[in-house]
Design an enzyme around this catalytic site. Structure first.
Site, mmCIF file in Angstrom:
data_model
loop_
_atom_site.group_PDB
_atom_site.id
_atom_site.type_symbol
_atom_site.label_atom_id
_atom_site.label_comp_id
_atom_site.label_asym_id
_atom_site.label_seq_id
_atom_site.Cartn_x
_atom_site.Cartn_y
_atom_site.Cartn_z
ATOM 1 N N CYS A 15 0.826 -1.203 0.000
ATOM 2 C CA CYS A 15 0.000 0.000 0.000
ATOM 3 C C CYS A 15 0.861 1.253 0.000
ATOM 4 O O CYS A 15 2.080 1.170 0.021
ATOM 5 C CB CYS A 15 -0.857 0.046 1.262
ATOM 6 N N GLY A 42 -1.326 1.363 -4.851
ATOM 7 C CA GLY A 42 -2.550 0.639 -4.511
ATOM 8 C C GLY A 42 -3.749 1.304 -5.138
ATOM 9 O O GLY A 42 -3.896 2.529 -5.047
ATOM 10 N N ASN A 120 1.430 0.073 5.616
ATOM 11 C CA ASN A 120 1.992 -0.555 4.422
ATOM 12 C C ASN A 120 2.970 -1.615 4.918
ATOM 13 O O ASN A 120 3.812 -1.330 5.753
ATOM 14 C CB ASN A 120 2.731 0.497 3.577
ATOM 15 N N GLY A 121 2.846 -2.813 4.394
ATOM 16 C CA GLY A 121 3.768 -3.868 4.794
ATOM 17 C C GLY A 121 3.035 -5.145 5.106
ATOM 18 O O GLY A 121 1.912 -5.359 4.640
ATOM 19 N N CYS A 255 13.654 -2.839 0.545
ATOM 20 C CA CYS A 255 13.229 -3.700 -0.565
ATOM 21 C C CYS A 255 13.832 -3.231 -1.896
ATOM 22 O O CYS A 255 13.556 -2.124 -2.356
ATOM 23 C CB CYS A 255 11.710 -3.639 -0.625
ATOM 24 N N TYR A 261 10.719 -2.004 -9.721
ATOM 25 C CA TYR A 261 9.377 -1.885 -10.287
ATOM 26 C C TYR A 261 8.411 -0.981 -9.508
ATOM 27 O O TYR A 261 7.674 -0.206 -10.107
ATOM 28 C CB TYR A 261 8.752 -3.289 -10.400
ATOM 29 N N SER A 302 6.715 0.875 -16.664
ATOM 30 C CA SER A 302 7.755 0.636 -15.668
ATOM 31 C C SER A 302 9.130 0.334 -16.253
ATOM 32 O O SER A 302 10.136 0.516 -15.575
ATOM 33 C CB SER A 302 7.331 -0.483 -14.722
ATOM 34 N N ASP A 364 11.843 -5.618 -20.190
ATOM 35 C CA ASP A 364 10.863 -5.501 -19.112
ATOM 36 C C ASP A 364 11.631 -5.472 -17.795
ATOM 37 O O ASP A 364 12.788 -5.891 -17.732
ATOM 38 C CB ASP A 364 9.857 -6.662 -19.152
ATOM 39 N N ASP A 365 10.966 -4.962 -16.732
ATOM 40 C CA ASP A 365 11.689 -4.831 -15.469
ATOM 41 C C ASP A 365 11.791 -6.136 -14.705
ATOM 42 O O ASP A 365 12.727 -6.350 -13.948
ATOM 43 C CB ASP A 365 11.022 -3.760 -14.596
ATOM 44 N N CYS A 452 17.065 -5.593 0.822
ATOM 45 C CA CYS A 452 16.452 -6.923 0.851
ATOM 46 C C CYS A 452 16.397 -7.433 -0.582
ATOM 47 O O CYS A 452 15.787 -6.822 -1.446
ATOM 48 C CB CYS A 452 15.053 -6.878 1.453
ATOM 49 N N CYS A 455 13.612 -11.942 -2.883
ATOM 50 C CA CYS A 455 12.851 -12.502 -4.013
ATOM 51 C C CYS A 455 13.778 -12.966 -5.131
ATOM 52 O O CYS A 455 13.425 -13.834 -5.928
ATOM 53 C CB CYS A 455 11.819 -11.503 -4.524
HETATM 54 P P1 AMP Z 1 4.157 -11.686 -14.790
HETATM 55 O O1 AMP Z 1 3.193 -11.470 -15.882
HETATM 56 O O2 AMP Z 1 3.536 -12.437 -13.633
HETATM 57 O O3 AMP Z 1 5.461 -12.271 -15.198
HETATM 58 O O4 AMP Z 1 4.463 -10.242 -14.161
HETATM 59 C C1 AMP Z 1 5.497 -9.475 -14.620
HETATM 60 C C2 AMP Z 1 4.990 -8.115 -15.010
HETATM 61 O O5 AMP Z 1 4.257 -7.512 -13.941
HETATM 62 C C3 AMP Z 1 6.142 -7.195 -15.336
HETATM 63 O O6 AMP Z 1 5.792 -6.529 -16.538
HETATM 64 C C4 AMP Z 1 6.237 -6.220 -14.167
HETATM 65 O O7 AMP Z 1 6.365 -4.881 -14.645
HETATM 66 C C5 AMP Z 1 4.939 -6.378 -13.432
HETATM 67 N N1 AMP Z 1 5.119 -6.668 -11.977
HETATM 68 C C6 AMP Z 1 6.155 -7.248 -11.381
HETATM 69 N N2 AMP Z 1 5.946 -7.355 -10.041
HETATM 70 C C7 AMP Z 1 4.750 -6.822 -9.788
HETATM 71 C C8 AMP Z 1 3.976 -6.607 -8.609
HETATM 72 N N3 AMP Z 1 4.390 -6.988 -7.401
HETATM 73 N N4 AMP Z 1 2.780 -6.011 -8.743
HETATM 74 C C9 AMP Z 1 2.334 -5.634 -9.941
HETATM 75 N N5 AMP Z 1 3.000 -5.816 -11.092
HETATM 76 C C10 AMP Z 1 4.198 -6.392 -11.034
#
Ligand code: AMP
Length: 465
Positions: A15, A42, A120-121, A255, A261, A302, A364-365, A452, A455
């Site tokens: 959040c 959020g 948040n957390g 984090c 992201y 992002s 992508d990130d 951290c 992940c």
């Molecule tokens: P996925 O489709 O599950 O592989 O999610 C990866 C995509 O979601 C990437 O394009 C990231 O920019 C985005 N993403 C990564 N982590 C999160 C998160 N915790 N919440 C929302 N979007 C995320």
């Protein structure tokens, strides 16, 4: 905050929080602006609590939806006479996560008057603490960690909110950034690991403001002072600010995913600008994983900074191969896999004339489940790309987060127990290259042991009981 118990007893939430104390400032109105700036953290619900600062009745408005849905006439908030305010935007998980009773700030009465809490957390020992309180007869109305803290505070014999918090906070285990008010002051609290961000700013004239991200300060014209220290409690009231260390904050672990992201590009954390860090990640990614290609494109929004860094380093043209429909929420927020998959198509479309006949580097990130990558590569091929090379500006996500970030169980992470080649095959990419942990850390220019990385590494600073 709502949580969902999954296999490993994992609870999830994420959040944005904010709040401040000042004389002669339209604090409820400013808090609405701050919430707009924190909206990316959020989108499920939003809320503001405000008060005159003398302990009298707190005003509250909160409900499901975006900030603009909850406060459609934000200018009306100017009329609320207040010296303090607390705000919250909520990110919910799973289907129960959309329960309206979990909207925040939470507001309740206790023997010293009223209390409002935004969080948040994610608390790792929430289940144990709640069970203990329930055994003693406590009745809970929400699933939030905020309500848990409220019960603990109310049970303390202490005269002041700060004294009560100093007593109970050491019992909390996990990730938390709280902004709390008892109607007389606003208190900010950060867990001892500093997992979740919380910063302090000065308001024009007099007064102070707290927010999850510094972009909120720019939006309300506040001047950044500093990030709160891990384990620090800061009290904002008519005497200014007062800081104390309530839990040991020596093991700082902010984090790293905030930089990858979560955070907004115009925010700074630990003095590092998020946008610049992402661009540097892209440059380093190009050096680690070069490829023969015609164009580089990011996945809006992002990864655009990382993609531009990649293009610059590789000497390739940066192109806008994908267009995002801005009127659809985050794909992640959709509670089911099917909805998530549909969301991606609704949200992103290729610019065919740019992609057709090209070898594309798509940056992508992060890849979490792999759903987005699979869809994107299909979109690119449909638009005529001859090759699609996926480049990810962070390492493979191999572990679920216990500290407040929405990640699925590790079995659902595409990188868990899979080789890079397998991931390429599953997503349909011609090649995949992930930024290494060393290069990610180097992009931030921060000490690795203050971040951290669980992940990505599977090494957790603390684990659920
Ligand atoms: P996925 O489709 O599950 O592989 O999610 C990866 C995509 O979601 C990437 O394009 C990231 O920019 C985005 N993403 C990564 N982590 C999160 C998160 N915790 N919440 C929302 N979007 C995320």
């Amino acid at each position: 905050m709502h949580y969902e118990v999954t296999g490993a007893g994992k609870l999830r939430e994420a959040c944005g929080v904010c709040g401040g104390f000042a004389e002669n400032q339209p604090l409820a109105f400013l808090t609405c602006f701050a919430l707009y700036a924190l909206q990316h953290r959020g989108q499920e619900s939003a809320g503001i609590v405000a008060g005159p600062g003398d302990g009298r009745k707190l005003w509250i408005k909160r409900s499901m939806g975006l900030v603009s849905d909850v406060f459609p006439d934000s200018a009306d908030l100017k009329g609320i006479v207040c010296k303090l305010a607390v705000g919250h935007v909520r990110y919910a998980y799973g289907s129960d996560g959309r329960d309206p009773e979990n909207t925040q700030p939470l507001k309740l009465r206790y023997r010293h008057g009223e209390l409002a809490i935004a969080h948040n957390g994610h608390l790792l020992n929430a289940i144990e603490l709640r069970a203990e309180l329930e055994k003693e007869g406590a009745i809970f109305q929400t699933d939030t960690d905020s309500e848990l803290l409220a019960h603990m505070v109310a049970r303390q014999g202490s005269e002041s909110l700060e004294e009560a918090l100093a007593q109970v906070v050491p019992r909390l285990k996990g990730a938390y950034a709280f902004v709390i008010t008892d109607g007389k002051k606003v208190v900010g609290l950060r867990d001892g690991f500093g997992f979740r961000p919380l910063s302090l700013a000065a308001l024009e004239g007099e007064g102070y403001y707290l927010a999850s991200e510094t972009c909120a300060f720019d939006t309300i014209g506040a001047t950044f002072i500093r990030d709160l220290e891990p384990g620090e409690m800061i009290v904002l009231d008519e005497n200014g600010i007062h800081s104390s260390q309530v839990v040991n904050g020596k093991c700082e672990n902010l984090c790293i995913f905030e930089y990858v992201y979560l955070a907004r590009p115009d925010s700074n954390m630990k003095g590092v600008n998020v946008h610049l860090a992402r661009r540097e990640m892209g440059r380093r990614l190009a050096r680690e994983h070069p490829v023969d290609a015609d164009i580089v494109s990011g996945v809006p929004d992002s990864s655009i900074a990382a993609a531009s860094g990649y293009a610059e380093q590789a000497g390739l043209p940066y192109e806008m191969a994908l267009v995002k429909n801005r009127y659809i929420g985050r794909t992640f927020i959709k509670p089911t896999q099917k909805m998530r998959e549909e969301g991606v198509d609704l949200k992103l479309n290729a610019v065919n004339k740019i992609v057709d006949g090209k070898r594309v580097v798509l940056v992508d990130d992060s890849i979490v489940r792999g759903t987005t990558s699979l869809k994107l590569i299909r979109i690119m091929r449909r638009a005529g790309a001859t090759e699609v090379h996926l480049r990810i500006s962070s390492p493979p996500v191999i572990g679920s987060c216990y500290y407040g970030i929405d990640t699925p169980d590790r079995e659902d992470l595409i990188a868990y127990n899979r080789s890079i080649d397998e991931i390429a095959r599953l997503t349909g990419a011609d090649s995949i290259g992930y930024l290494s942990m060393e290069e990610l850390i180097a992009s931030l220019d921060l000490p690795a042991d203050k971040l951290c990385r669980a992940c990505f590494s599977g090494d957790y600073p603390i684990l659920p009981a």
